[in-house]
Design an enzyme around this catalytic site. Structure first.
Site, PDB file in Angstrom:
ATOM      1  CG  ASN A 106      -1.817   1.215   1.300  1.00 51.22           C
ATOM      2  OD1 ASN A 106      -2.428   1.578   0.291  1.00 51.22           O
ATOM      3  ND2 ASN A 106      -1.928   1.847   2.464  1.00 51.22           N
ATOM      4  CG  HIS A 108      -1.145   6.546   4.289  1.00 51.41           C
ATOM      5  ND1 HIS A 108      -2.523   6.381   4.259  1.00 51.41           N
ATOM      6  CD2 HIS A 108      -0.911   7.586   5.122  1.00 51.41           C
ATOM      7  CE1 HIS A 108      -3.082   7.278   5.048  1.00 51.41           C
ATOM      8  NE2 HIS A 108      -2.125   8.024   5.581  1.00 51.41           N
TER       9      HIS A 108
HETATM   10  C1  GAR Z   1      -2.739   8.918  -3.449  1.00 49.05           C
HETATM   11  O1  GAR Z   1      -2.184  10.113  -2.953  1.00 49.05           O
HETATM   12  C2  GAR Z   1      -2.549   7.797  -2.454  1.00 49.05           C
HETATM   13  O2  GAR Z   1      -1.374   7.894  -1.708  1.00 49.05           O
HETATM   14  C3  GAR Z   1      -3.753   7.981  -1.571  1.00 49.05           C
HETATM   15  O3  GAR Z   1      -4.801   8.308  -2.448  1.00 49.05           O
HETATM   16  C4  GAR Z   1      -4.265   9.046  -3.542  1.00 49.05           C
HETATM   17  C5  GAR Z   1      -4.830   8.436  -4.798  1.00 49.05           C
HETATM   18  O4  GAR Z   1      -4.502   9.181  -5.951  1.00 49.05           O
HETATM   19  N1  GAR Z   1      -4.007   6.786  -0.807  1.00 49.05           N
HETATM   20  C6  GAR Z   1      -4.543   6.813   0.409  1.00 49.05           C
HETATM   21  O5  GAR Z   1      -4.895   7.831   0.967  1.00 49.05           O
HETATM   22  C7  GAR Z   1      -4.683   5.440   1.073  1.00 49.05           C
HETATM   23  N2  GAR Z   1      -5.043   5.582   2.450  1.00 49.05           N
HETATM   24  P1  GAR Z   1      -4.546   8.476  -7.364  1.00 49.05           P
HETATM   25  O6  GAR Z   1      -5.897   7.771  -7.483  1.00 49.05           O
HETATM   26  O7  GAR Z   1      -4.428   9.584  -8.357  1.00 49.05           O
HETATM   27  O8  GAR Z   1      -3.402   7.507  -7.457  1.00 49.05           O
END
Ligand code: GAR
Length: 197
Positions: A106, A108
């Site tokens: 994952n 984060h």
């Molecule tokens: C990313 O910044 C990722 O790190 C975060 O969601 C965003 C998705 O962007 N993930 C979380 O917050 C997980 N808890 P994306 O769909 O453009 O890749």
């Protein structure tokens, strides 16, 4: 010499899919791993158009116990060896963790253990970082265990924040780190290439 990729990565996304796209582009023509495709739990999400544009296999699935069980069955049938959560915002069932121990990764958008846990995702994280007046933020890449956002940390990278950075500026700085490092760290986990400096 056998040049067939030995590992198969399934990507999971919930939204825009910019991280998923970075990953599938990185692994095009890679001899160590190939991308099975991307599964998304939402009916409308930017990731579908990205996947269509790049001709990447994409499916929608229900993030219910039955939906997760069905998708796991598909992964096993299709020889998926690793699962990568690329902006996936739901908890992963224990059955998945037991089936793929240490093989679910994952990303984060904060320096865990800070700003993790249920409800802490995407802009919520950056807003909390801003509200706390943090001087730095960053990314954490970790393996997934039964406890949400608490699996062993594989890699972190930091970025300095200016007092004038709002939540959106923080998001941009953090995303730069995501795009720079995530695929390399996944490559490290699946095939033992060196971790980025
Ligand atoms: C990313 O910044 C990722 O790190 C975060 O969601 C965003 C998705 O962007 N993930 C979380 O917050 C997980 N808890 P994306 O769909 O453009 O890749």
């Amino acid at each position: 010499m056998d040049t067939k990729p030995v590992k198969t990565l399934a990507l999971l996304a919930s939204g825009e899919g910019t991280n998923a796209q970075t990953l599938w582009r990185y692994f095009i023509n890679n001899s160590r791993a190939k991308v099975w495709g991307v599964a998304c739990n939402r009916s409308k999400a930017g990731v579908y158009a990205r996947a269509e544009g790049d001709k990447v296999h994409h499916i929608q699935f229900a993030s219910s116990p039955e939906g997760f069980a069905q998708l796991l069955h598909t992964f096993l049938q299709d020889g998926v060896t690793h699962v990568v959560l690329a902006g996936f915002l739901k908890a992963i069932p224990a059955e998945w963790v037991n089936t793929y121990p240490g093989k679910i990764i994952n990303i984060h958008p904060s320096l865990l253990p800070k700003y993790g846990g249920m409800g802490m995702y995407g802009m919520h994280v950056h807003q909390a970082v801003k509200a706390a007046g943090e001087k730095e933020s960053g990314i954490t890449i970790h393996t997934v265990t039964a406890v949400y956002d608490e699996g062993p940390i594989l890699f972190q990278a930091k970025t300095t924040l200016a007092p004038t950075d709002d939540a959106d500026a923080i998001r941009q700085k953090v995303q730069e780190l995501e795009y720079r490092y995530f695929a390399q760290v996944v490559d490290h986990v699946v095939s033992g290439t060196p971790l980025p400096e």
